[in-house]
Design a protein around this motif. Structure first.
Motif, short mmCIF file in Angstrom:
data_model
loop_
_atom_site.label_atom_id
_atom_site.label_comp_id
_atom_site.label_asym_id
_atom_site.label_seq_id
_atom_site.Cartn_x
_atom_site.Cartn_y
_atom_site.Cartn_z
N HIS A 145 0.86 -1.37 -0.07
CA HIS A 145 0.25 -0.07 -0.03
C HIS A 145 1.24 0.77 -0.30
O HIS A 145 0.83 2.03 -0.67
N VAL A 146 1.81 1.31 0.99
CA VAL A 146 2.95 2.60 0.80
C VAL A 146 3.38 2.92 -0.61
O VAL A 146 3.63 3.82 -0.98
N GLN A 147 3.74 1.74 -0.98
CA GLN A 147 4.38 1.46 -2.52
C GLN A 147 3.88 2.22 -3.57
O GLN A 147 3.85 3.17 -4.82
N GLN A 148 2.75 1.47 -3.38
CA GLN A 148 1.70 2.19 -3.90
C GLN A 148 1.05 3.49 -4.76
O GLN A 148 1.02 4.51 -4.95
N LYS A 149 0.86 4.08 -2.78
CA LYS A 149 0.94 5.49 -3.05
C LYS A 149 1.25 6.52 -2.88
O LYS A 149 1.78 7.93 -3.12
N THR A 150 2.99 5.98 -3.56
CA THR A 150 4.30 6.87 -2.97
C THR A 150 5.23 6.52 -4.07
O THR A 150 6.49 7.47 -4.53
N GLY A 151 5.34 5.42 -4.75
CA GLY A 151 6.20 4.99 -5.57
C GLY A 151 7.50 4.34 -5.42
O GLY A 151 8.80 3.61 -5.56
N VAL A 152 7.64 4.19 -3.29
CA VAL A 152 8.88 4.27 -2.85
C VAL A 152 8.75 2.84 -2.18
O VAL A 152 7.76 2.33 -1.78
N LYS A 153 9.88 2.18 -2.67
CA LYS A 153 9.63 0.49 -1.51
C LYS A 153 10.05 0.81 -1.21
O LYS A 153 11.34 0.67 -0.35
N PRO A 154 8.41 0.47 0.29
CA PRO A 154 9.14 0.91 2.14
C PRO A 154 10.53 -0.24 2.18
O PRO A 154 10.56 -1.45 2.05
N PHE A 155 11.66 0.39 3.30
CA PHE A 155 12.17 -1.02 4.05
C PHE A 155 11.59 -1.60 5.43
O PHE A 155 10.57 -2.32 5.48
N PHE A 156 11.51 -3.08 5.52
CA PHE A 156 11.63 -4.03 6.46
C PHE A 156 12.78 -4.60 7.58
O PHE A 156 13.15 -4.68 7.03
N TYR A 157 12.07 -3.46 7.86
CA TYR A 157 12.55 -3.66 10.38
C TYR A 157 12.51 -4.77 10.65
O TYR A 157 10.89 -4.44 11.50
N SER A 158 13.41 -5.94 11.19
CA SER A 158 13.20 -6.72 12.66
C SER A 158 14.14 -6.98 12.79
O SER A 158 15.35 -6.26 12.11
N SER A 159 13.68 -7.68 14.05
CA SER A 159 15.37 -8.42 14.20
C SER A 159 15.97 -9.72 13.84
O SER A 159 14.85 -9.73 12.49
N TRP A 160 17.45 -10.22 13.54
CA TRP A 160 17.46 -11.61 12.61
C TRP A 160 16.42 -12.12 12.75
O TRP A 160 15.94 -13.13 11.39
N SER A 161 16.56 -12.72 13.96
CA SER A 161 16.04 -13.87 13.56
C SER A 161 14.05 -13.38 13.41
O SER A 161 13.57 -14.69 13.41
N PHE A 162 13.74 -12.68 14.04
CA PHE A 162 12.15 -12.28 13.63
C PHE A 162 11.83 -12.10 12.10
O PHE A 162 11.53 -12.74 11.59
N ALA A 163 13.03 -11.25 11.27
CA ALA A 163 12.54 -11.64 9.76
C ALA A 163 13.12 -13.00 9.15
O ALA A 163 11.95 -13.52 8.19
N GLN A 164 13.96 -13.63 10.22
CA GLN A 164 13.95 -15.38 9.54
C GLN A 164 12.13 -15.41 9.61
O GLN A 164 12.27 -16.63 8.83
#
Length: 228
Positions: A145-164
């Motif tokens: 949704h953020v990408q569609q509204k802005t054209g920006v591909k957002p970053f995804f932030y989390s801890s290494w284990s949560f992202a995994q």
């Protein structure tokens, strides 16, 4: 971010803050310095954005569907005035509607002034009791949704284990990963990412980060009015 920092503070003291800031390298190659940055929220005060040591700064803008960080507007302005790459992040809650949360975030950032090169980011650290698939779906909907509204591909932030554990299907988004047990830049990307973009390696006076990309390369991942 501070919630994650409290959980990882022991490894931060033992690992991140004591190492020289250097890029991953082969033994035959001299280490290369990596751009440094700090991320902040209302819990952080007295950051010297103009001190000349940083290449980027990231500020918390919103959380959930109704909370605005009271320091965001000031931090957002000061980061730009100091000539740094700047990013804004939203702390997500999968118990809420992702589109409502995304729109709340965008309304606050747009009111503060979204400029070319600005980075947009989702901070996801909790499942709110949802399943892995539900968390994945929630994150995808917010990011899309953020990408569609802005054209920006957002970053995804989390801890290494949560992202995994919860990052299935998110490997196409730039990764900002927290891993306090690794020296700055000495972290591998969790699956499904092939590489990380920003590494949060310590939380001492503030949350400290390095980027594997230059400041100009980071800006290239940010807002571009021509892409809207």
């Amino acid at each position: 971010m501070k919630r994650l920092a409290k959980l990882l503070v022991t490894s931060a003291i033992a690992g991140g803050a004591m190492f020289h800031l250097a890029a991953p390298s082969n033994a035959a190659e001299p280490p290369k310095p990596l751009p440094q940055g700090v991320d902040v929220s209302t819990y952080d005060r007295g950051v010297d954005w103009g001190g000349g040591r940083m290449a980027f700064g990231i500020a918390k803008a919103t959380e959930g569907t109704g909370h605005d960080d009271e320091t965001f507007a000031a931090n957002w302005a000061k980061i730009r005035q100091s000539g740094l790459v700047r990013g804004a992040y939203h702390y997500g809650h999968p118990k809420n509607d992702p589109v409502r949360e995304a729109d709340h975030f965008l309304s606050v950032v747009n009111a503060a002034g979204l400029q070319p090169g600005d980075l947009l980011m989702l901070d996801l650290e909790s499942t709110d009791g949802r399943s892995d698939q539900q968390v994945n779906d929630w994150a995808k909907r917010w990011l899309d949704h953020v990408q569609q509204k802005t054209g920006v591909k957002p970053f995804f932030y989390s801890s290494w284990s949560f992202a995994q554990e919860h990052g299935k299907g998110l490997g196409g988004y730039p990764l900002w990963v927290a891993h306090y047990g690794k020296a700055p830049g000495r972290v591998t990307a969790p699956s499904p990412w092939k590489e990380w973009t920003i590494h949060q390696y310590a939380s001492t006076d503030h949350d400290h980060n390095v980027s594997r990309l230059s400041a100009d390369q980071l800006r290239g991942l940010g807002y571009n009015p021509a892409q809207r």
